[in-house]
Design an enzyme around this catalytic site. Structure first.
Site, mmCIF file in Angstrom:
data_model
loop_
_atom_site.group_PDB
_atom_site.id
_atom_site.type_symbol
_atom_site.label_atom_id
_atom_site.label_comp_id
_atom_site.label_asym_id
_atom_site.label_seq_id
_atom_site.Cartn_x
_atom_site.Cartn_y
_atom_site.Cartn_z
ATOM 1 N N GLU A 173 0.817 -1.217 0.000
ATOM 2 C CA GLU A 173 0.000 0.000 0.000
ATOM 3 C C GLU A 173 0.849 1.264 0.000
ATOM 4 O OE1 GLU A 173 -2.750 -0.388 3.251
ATOM 5 O OE2 GLU A 173 -3.838 -2.025 2.285
ATOM 6 N N GLU A 205 -4.336 -8.871 0.327
ATOM 7 C CA GLU A 205 -4.905 -8.569 1.645
ATOM 8 C C GLU A 205 -6.413 -8.602 1.508
ATOM 9 O OE1 GLU A 205 -2.288 -5.808 3.759
ATOM 10 O OE2 GLU A 205 -4.087 -4.932 4.617
#
Length: 848
Positions: A441, A515
């Site tokens: 991220e 994720e």
């Protein structure tokens, strides 16, 4: 005689001579644990404004420093896990005092016999900003706390006399979004070699050809010379098959021809061997078969090095439309993300603790680990090799643009290449490692040039595995960033799967959910009515900092497991998922953040926690660990364990009823019942009366009876599969708590100072049923040569020390972790007692 025949004859003679020499000589290489006998001191308030009594003194690296008053300890050591917890600290990093300055010193002697050798110190990890001195001389540094690194002590070693190594760690100048721990929290090693030896992690094994009758092993070995003059050397490799105990067989399965070269003074030379292996046995998650290669370096008749590393034969194929193939067959990635702390042990690595986590995950049906968001301890990768897990090794949580002021962005430009290369070189021979992740991220998802450069660094060390990254930018799968990766990793963003697959430019690119879910729950807690969805509408309030275990609550960016599986079933080309997370971890207690002034209005958990604080006048948020785990911080299974097991182990007859059935305050009230089962149909009974038989519909993964009116007694479910009875489960209303029970995860422990026994403590009624709402205070003691290492109960709001020998049960369970005294024999007994309850003991044998 033809020239080719002469050369062949000479090579045979050389090989025979070398083989004979190898049998007669030991390698000068040694690798010794450097964990014992350290001295430690910490300065938590070290700063320009610090009070004098806590200010870091100058020149603590000098041999003249008197460290007698420093704390004596062995490694691995996490200086923060002992606490105490403090509401003045960030609960995002666990309310623990990990920020500060720590100094470690060790006095040691290198024998005169080692004179003339190279002496290295290997740190598996040092948190953080490590600087190292030997005998007052600066040796080197490594700022990133998760990277394994080596420093050369040779120029500063004094043989036959005392040496003093000093390590300074600085976490004041390191930021983290979760609990990172602090200190020399992984193993440290002293490595001795000759002046002519294999470089650090300098052997690279690949298997370019794998057929049933023959496999080809390619070995690249980098030899370095610390001699001034040119050195003629011969190098050979020997291959062994490891048995079920992962020990090499007495006889090798193959040997290479001998390679010869002259290495110039103070230079390196690469050797390459292609070795055919007859009938190679494949490494697989169901049967992890390993080999070992030994690379022998000789100068004349003298062995100057023998370097060994494990490897395995297996094929990896990451397809765009048929998922992931292991050894030619489709394997759905049923993975979890895990942070590196080990619950009550903190960040201090322990092999047994990590193995226990993997055992629990294996029982659930998990087959893959993502090391979120940093390189792991090397022993974890070894365990994955041996236990049959795939592992995605991840490098960074930030690149040039940081998420916090002092995270990796501070050192990215100077260190990213060194850190990436160190990560890949260390782990590239492990068959369990199947993907490299260059980031999680990262805010730099608009910079494909940077991603491409990082990918190239990885490929310069290993071009046999794909590179991925966990992407949370909704456009990163379609804006070109995805093409910098070999496999596109998507974090959440369920609505973007269709966009990804609809884009023609992605027709050759595979996708994995790096994720998923991020469902949050507290073990054994249930709140009514059930509200599925965003946590803004799903907090219990009333100053209760727990979350329902109906597995329906999630932060705004996340989902339930059911929603993620619906997507995976609609897009079967996807390779699978890595659930956030396998285990609860210290810090990041979404949604219960304590320091609201430090959060932006769009921060995770901001509006949910602010709503509670304003509505109820709560001044302090006690949460110090996460709620994301499928298991709690103590490793106890939440209900979600059984939901994932029902999906990931469809062949296992299993059913699980929730909630518990102790609700005297809900008599006559609707109390929904959910069943997680690997069956496709189930019938629920309350006190013998059928409440209906239901089937799972399309995209349904649990069976629900939402109109059950509570009456005490027995809930029973009979599950069916394909119309045939499959399995039963039941829960009963218990009587009052009357006894403490204990069970150990193993019967014997090794007295090496590191092996652990995990003892589950239960509060039960007279019928041996767990009393679900019991929170009795428990007291632990040991008789005999054992010690209590840590205790826990899985309660994210508990501020009881992990080192205490007195702890409350949380919803009927508590954990005590014990070890034998080093070198002890015989056995010891652990006792648990609680006021008003019958006490109990468990005997632990000490293995020979």
């Amino acid at each position: 005689m033809k020239r080719t025949s002469i050369l062949t004859f000479l090579m045979i003679v050389i090989t025979i001579c070398i083989s004979g020499a190898l049998l007669a000589q030991e390698s000068p290489r040694s690798r010794e644990s450097f964990n014992q006998g350290w001295k430690f001191v910490k300065y938590f308030n070290a700063s320009e404004e610090a009070v004098t009594s806590d200010k870091e003194p100058e020149n603590l690296q000098l041999p003249s420093v008197n460290d007698n008053s420093w704390r004596s300890l062995d490694l691995p050591h996490d200086w923060a896990i002992e606490g105490p917890f403090s509401d003045t600290l960030e609960n995002n990093t666990g309310l623990l005092p990990w920020k500060g300055i720590g100094w470690y010193r060790k006095h040691f002697i290198v024998n005169d016999n080692d004179k003339g050798k190279r002496i290295y110190v290997d740190f598996d990890g040092a948190m953080a900003n490590a600087k190292v001195w030997l005998n007052g001389k600066y040796v080197g540094e490594w700022p990133y706390g998760y990277t394994s690194f080596r420093l050369d002590l040779t120029p500063y070693i004094i043989t036959g006399k005392e040496n003093i190594i000093a390590v300074r760690l600085d976490t004041r100048n390191w930021d983290s979004r979760w609990y990172p721990g602090a200190g020399l929290y992984r193993n440290v090693w002293l490595v001795k070699t000759s002046q002519l030896h294999i470089t650090n992690n300098g052997v690279f094994c690949t298997t370019p050809e794998i057929k049933k009758e023959r496999g080809m092993l390619s070995v690249q070995a980098e030899v370095e010379s610390h001699l001034n003059d040119p050195s003629p050397v011969t190098v050979k490799t020997i291959v062994y098959k490891l048995n079920d105990k992962f020990e090499p067989a007495a006889s090798p399965v193959a040997e290479s021809v001998v390679a010869t070269a002259t290495i110039e003074g103070l230079k390196k030379h690469d050797f390459r061997f292609d070795i055919p292996i007859k009938d190679p046995v494949l490494w697989d998650i169901n049967k992890p078969e390993l080999y070992r290669v030994a690379v022998i370096v000789m100068q004349g008749k003298n062995v100057t090095d023998r370097y060994e590393t494990n490897f395995g034969f297996r094929t990896l194929n990451f397809t765009a439309r048929n998922g992931f193939l292991l050894n030619g067959r489709r394997v759905q990635i049923n993975g979890v993300c895990n942070h590196h702390d080990l619950g009550a042990l903190g960040a201090a690595f322990n092999t047994r603790a990590a193995a226990r986590q993997l055992e629990i995950l294996k029982e659930m049906g998990c087959n893959a680990i993502r090391t979120s968001h940093n390189p792991p301890a090397p022993e974890l990768v070894d365990l994955c090799d041996k236990m049959g897990f795939l592992i995605m090794v991840e490098a960074f949580d930030a690149w040039r643009i940081g998420k916090k002021p002092k995270d990796y962005n501070l050192i990215f430009n100077a260190w990213h290449s060194e850190d990436l290369k160190a990560m890949v070189r260390r782990d590239r021979n492990h068959p369990s490692v199947f993907m490299w992740s260059i980031g999680n991220e990262v805010p730099d998802q608009g910079n494909p040039y940077l991603a491409r450069a990082l990918n190239a660094i990885v490929k310069s060390e290993d071009n046999t595995r794909p590179v991925t990254a966990g992407c949370d930018n909704g456009n990163s799968g379609t804006n070109g960033f995805q093409k910098t990766l070999d496999v596109f990793g998507i974090n959440y963003h369920l609505g973007d799967y269709k966009r990804f697959y609809d884009l023609k430019d992605n027709s050759d690119l595979g996708l994995v959910s790096t994720e998923s879910a991020s469902t949050v729950s507290s073990r054994g807690e249930y709140f009514f009515p059930i509200v599925q969805g965003d946590l803004d509408n799903n907090l219990p309030g009333k100053g209760i900092f727990q979350i329902t275990s109906y597995d329906v609550a999630y932060p705004a960016w996340a989902s339930t497991p059911d929603q993620q599986w619906t997507l995976l079933d609609k897009f079967p080309a996807a390779m699978g998922e890595f659930v956030w997370t396998g285990f609860d971890y210290i810090g990041e207690p979404t949604p219960y953040y304590g320091d609201m002034t430090g959060l932006k209005p769009d921060s995770w958990g901001y509006k949910e926690t602010l709503k509670m604080l304003e509505k109820e006048g709560v001044k302090e948020v006690p949460s110090r660990s996460s709620y994301f785990g499928i298991m709690d911080l103590a490793g106890f299974k939440k209900d979600r364990f059984y939901l994932y097991q029902s999906r990931w182990r469809p062949e296992l007859p299993m059913a699980h009823i929730l909630p518990h059935w102790n609700w005297p305050e809900r008599k006559g009230l609707v109390t929904p019942v959910h069943v997680y089962t690997s069956g496709d149909e189930a019938e629920l009974f309350l006190n013998g009366k059928s409440l209906g038989r239901k089937k799972k519909g399309e995209f349904e993964y649990r069976i629900k009876w939402d109109d059950v009116v509570y009456q005490p007694g027995e809930l029973k479910v009979i599950a069916y599969k394909n119309g045939t009875k499959w399995v039963e489960d039941l829960v009963r209303t218990t009587e009052k708590a009357s006894v403490v029970s204990m069970s150990a995860d193993r019967s014997a422990v090794h007295p090496d100072g590191a092996d652990l026994i995990y003892i589950t403590v239960r509060i039960e009624d007279k019928n041996k049923l767990l009393v679900p709402k019991s929170n009795n205070q428990l007291n632990f003691s040991i008789e005999g040569p054992g010690r209590i290492v840590a205790t826990d109960n899985g309660d994210a709001t508990s501020h009881e020390s992990f080192q205490t020998k007195s702890k409350k049960a949380y919803n009927g369970l508590c954990l005590v972790i014990v070890a034998a005294e080093k070198g002890a024999t015989g056995s010891f007994t652990v006792k648990a007692e609680s006021k008003g309850l019958k006490a109990t003991t468990v005997k632990v044998d000490i293995a020979n």
